[in-house]
Design an enzyme around this catalytic site. Structure first.
Site, PDB file in Angstrom:
ATOM      1  N   PRO A  82     -12.497  83.135  93.426  1.00 53.02           N
ATOM      2  CA  PRO A  82     -13.355  81.997  93.086  1.00 53.02           C
ATOM      3  C   PRO A  82     -14.406  81.680  94.144  1.00 53.02           C
ATOM      4  O   PRO A  82     -15.371  80.975  93.863  1.00 53.02           O
ATOM      5  CB  PRO A  82     -12.358  80.834  92.932  1.00 53.02           C
ATOM      6  CG  PRO A  82     -11.174  81.239  93.724  1.00 53.02           C
ATOM      7  CD  PRO A  82     -11.096  82.729  93.658  1.00 53.02           C
TER       8      PRO A  82
ATOM      9  N   SER B 114     -16.282  83.969  95.523  1.00 57.79           N
ATOM     10  CA  SER B 114     -17.333  84.990  95.461  1.00 57.79           C
ATOM     11  C   SER B 114     -18.394  84.625  94.425  1.00 57.79           C
ATOM     12  O   SER B 114     -18.071  84.316  93.290  1.00 57.79           O
ATOM     13  CB  SER B 114     -16.734  86.351  95.067  1.00 57.79           C
ATOM     14  OG  SER B 114     -15.972  86.880  96.112  1.00 57.79           O
TER      15      SER B 114
ATOM     16  N   THR C  12      -7.592  84.132  92.794  1.00 57.67           N
ATOM     17  CA  THR C  12      -6.934  84.360  94.083  1.00 57.67           C
ATOM     18  C   THR C  12      -7.147  83.142  94.975  1.00 57.67           C
ATOM     19  O   THR C  12      -8.176  82.468  94.895  1.00 57.67           O
ATOM     20  CB  THR C  12      -7.474  85.624  94.775  1.00 57.67           C
ATOM     21  OG1 THR C  12      -8.877  85.460  95.033  1.00 57.67           O
ATOM     22  CG2 THR C  12      -7.267  86.850  93.899  1.00 57.67           C
TER      23      THR C  12
ATOM     24  N   GLY D  12     -15.940  90.645  95.721  1.00 57.26           N
ATOM     25  CA  GLY D  12     -16.620  91.600  96.582  1.00 57.26           C
ATOM     26  C   GLY D  12     -15.768  92.825  96.836  1.00 57.26           C
ATOM     27  O   GLY D  12     -14.701  93.010  96.234  1.00 57.26           O
ATOM     28  N   ASP D  13     -16.227  93.677  97.760  1.00 51.72           N
ATOM     29  CA  ASP D  13     -15.498  94.912  98.061  1.00 51.72           C
ATOM     30  C   ASP D  13     -14.074  94.636  98.540  1.00 51.72           C
ATOM     31  O   ASP D  13     -13.156  95.409  98.259  1.00 51.72           O
ATOM     32  CB  ASP D  13     -16.256  95.718  99.126  1.00 51.72           C
ATOM     33  CG  ASP D  13     -17.517  96.368  98.573  1.00 51.72           C
ATOM     34  OD1 ASP D  13     -17.500  96.790  97.403  1.00 51.72           O
ATOM     35  OD2 ASP D  13     -18.516  96.448  99.310  1.00 51.72           O
TER      36      ASP D  13
ATOM     37  N   GLU E 265      -8.204  95.121  97.396  1.00 45.90           N
ATOM     38  CA  GLU E 265      -6.845  94.612  97.184  1.00 45.90           C
ATOM     39  C   GLU E 265      -6.278  95.083  95.849  1.00 45.90           C
ATOM     40  O   GLU E 265      -5.089  95.432  95.755  1.00 45.90           O
ATOM     41  CB  GLU E 265      -6.839  93.080  97.251  1.00 45.90           C
ATOM     42  CG  GLU E 265      -7.070  92.543  98.659  1.00 45.90           C
ATOM     43  CD  GLU E 265      -6.778  91.051  98.765  1.00 45.90           C
ATOM     44  OE1 GLU E 265      -6.082  90.517  97.870  1.00 45.90           O
ATOM     45  OE2 GLU E 265      -7.235  90.431  99.731  1.00 45.90           O
TER      46      GLU E 265
ATOM     47  N   THR F 191     -20.705  89.130  98.395  1.00 48.24           N
ATOM     48  CA  THR F 191     -21.919  89.197  99.192  1.00 48.24           C
ATOM     49  C   THR F 191     -22.446  90.629  99.228  1.00 48.24           C
ATOM     50  O   THR F 191     -23.639  90.875  99.117  1.00 48.24           O
ATOM     51  CB  THR F 191     -21.631  88.705 100.630  1.00 48.24           C
ATOM     52  OG1 THR F 191     -20.959  87.458 100.555  1.00 48.24           O
ATOM     53  CG2 THR F 191     -22.919  88.519 101.406  1.00 48.24           C
TER      54      THR F 191
ATOM     55  N   ASP G  32     -14.465 113.966  94.745  1.00 45.12           N
ATOM     56  CA  ASP G  32     -14.440 115.333  95.296  1.00 45.12           C
ATOM     57  C   ASP G  32     -13.196 115.616  96.126  1.00 45.12           C
ATOM     58  O   ASP G  32     -13.043 116.702  96.679  1.00 45.12           O
ATOM     59  CB  ASP G  32     -15.701 115.620  96.116  1.00 45.12           C
ATOM     60  CG  ASP G  32     -15.859 114.708  97.331  1.00 45.12           C
ATOM     61  OD1 ASP G  32     -15.004 113.807  97.517  1.00 45.12           O
ATOM     62  OD2 ASP G  32     -16.836 114.885  98.092  1.00 45.12           O
TER      63      ASP G  32
ATOM     64  N   GLU H  47     -13.225  93.956 105.637  1.00 44.40           N
ATOM     65  CA  GLU H  47     -12.165  93.102 106.166  1.00 44.40           C
ATOM     66  C   GLU H  47     -11.549  93.747 107.416  1.00 44.40           C
ATOM     67  O   GLU H  47     -11.542  94.965 107.551  1.00 44.40           O
ATOM     68  CB  GLU H  47     -11.062  92.881 105.115  1.00 44.40           C
ATOM     69  CG  GLU H  47     -11.545  92.320 103.783  1.00 44.40           C
ATOM     70  CD  GLU H  47     -11.976  90.868 103.872  1.00 44.40           C
ATOM     71  OE1 GLU H  47     -11.535  90.182 104.816  1.00 44.40           O
ATOM     72  OE2 GLU H  47     -12.761  90.438 103.007  1.00 44.40           O
TER      73      GLU H  47
END
Length: 294
Positions: free
Chosen positions: A10, A12, A40, A66-67, A72, A93, A217, A274
């Site tokens: 929430p 993000s 979350t 985000g990433d 997670e 972001t 790959d 992170e």
């Protein structure tokens, strides 16, 4: 009736993302899907929720964030032991992985992607019991992403990273790290500015940082930037936008399945934006372990 769990961060993306999530849930419900939604609250919530989805009979997961949030969920899929397909809605972001994959953001297009059921099994990287969708990195400015307060990200977006980077440059400028690098493809003991172990080509918003990277790959792309004089460092960083930095003699670029990086210095490792821990670390590829809609 297919069941989809929506896991979202929430913090993000602000109000527009909340509206997109509501629209996506509405479209899926109108098309006969059963939808569960969970927000979350703290770190690792998305992982625990994904593990639970793997144990239960959920058919798919939508992750919005985000990433770090995507990271997670990917970790939860591996730990949960069931390759539940995941639809990624970029909302943070920086969304390097979703942008690299060219995933849709508008609700109608996004839901069509899910309903078409086209999926792709992509690689992940691992470090012990940690996993990364996009990148593990250490050295010059790689700590910026996890040092920016969440409130600043929410208010300023990507500008928060730039401002933090400007604060960190005087502290870190041209401080080298003495490392020992071991892999089948490249081994050395040298002084470096930074290292990147990447799954996709887009890192930190730079789309060509690992220009030859491919997410299916079975390999990780490694970039080592050696400690350099100021003119060489400027040349390297200016060429990053074009992906030509990898041709510089002070840059080592190679693909590998496994790499170990050791040091006696205290070097933080950033994993998908992170804080991940301190070196030493052995990074390995986990081939085609994460199924995504595309």
């Amino acid at each position: 009736m297919k069941k989809i769990k929506v896991i979202y961060n929430p913090s993000s993306g602000r109000q527009i993302i909340q509206k997109r999530i509501d629209s996506i849930c509405r479209i899926l419900l109108d098309n006969g899907y059963l939808v569960g939604k969970v927000a979350t609250q703290k770190k690792d919530d998305a992982t625990y929720e994904t593990i639970q989805c793997c144990k239960e009979d959920w058919d798919a997961i939508v992750v919005c964030g985000g990433d770090g949030t995507v990271n997670e969920v990917a970790a939860g899929i591996v730990i949960g032991g069931r390759k539940v397909p995941v639809a990624i809605l970029a909302a943070g972001t920086v969304n390097d992985f979703a942008n690299y994959m060219g995933l849709p953001k508008e609700p109608k297009e996004f839901c069509e992607m899910i309903m078409n059921e086209n999926t792709l099994d992509v690689d992940l990287g691992s470090w012990g019991d940690k996993y990364f969708v996009n990148v593990a990195a250490g050295g010059f400015l790689t700590n910026v992403a996890h040092q920016v307060p969440a409130e600043s990200k929410n208010v300023l977006g990507r500008m928060a990273y730039y401002l933090e980077g400007l604060r960190e440059i005087p502290k870190q400028m041209f401080n080298g790290i003495n490392v020992r690098i071991s892999s089948d493809e490249y081994s050395s003991e040298e002084e470096i500015f930074l290292f990147l172990v990447s799954n996709s080509s887009s890192i930190g918003g730079f789309r060509m940082l690992a220009p030859k990277a491919q997410v299916e790959d079975g390999l990780l792309d490694c970039i080592i930037i050696r400690k350099s004089e100021i003119q060489d460092a400027l040349s390297i960083f200016l060429n990053i936008l074009k992906g030509e930095h990898v041709n510089h003699p002070n840059v080592e670029y190679f693909k590998t399945k496994k790499i170990t990086i050791e040091t006696e210095d205290e070097v933080q490792v950033d994993i998908d934006g992170e804080y991940g821990g301190l070196l030493p670390a052995t990074f390995q590829v986990v081939p085609r372990s994460f199924r995504i809609f595309n």
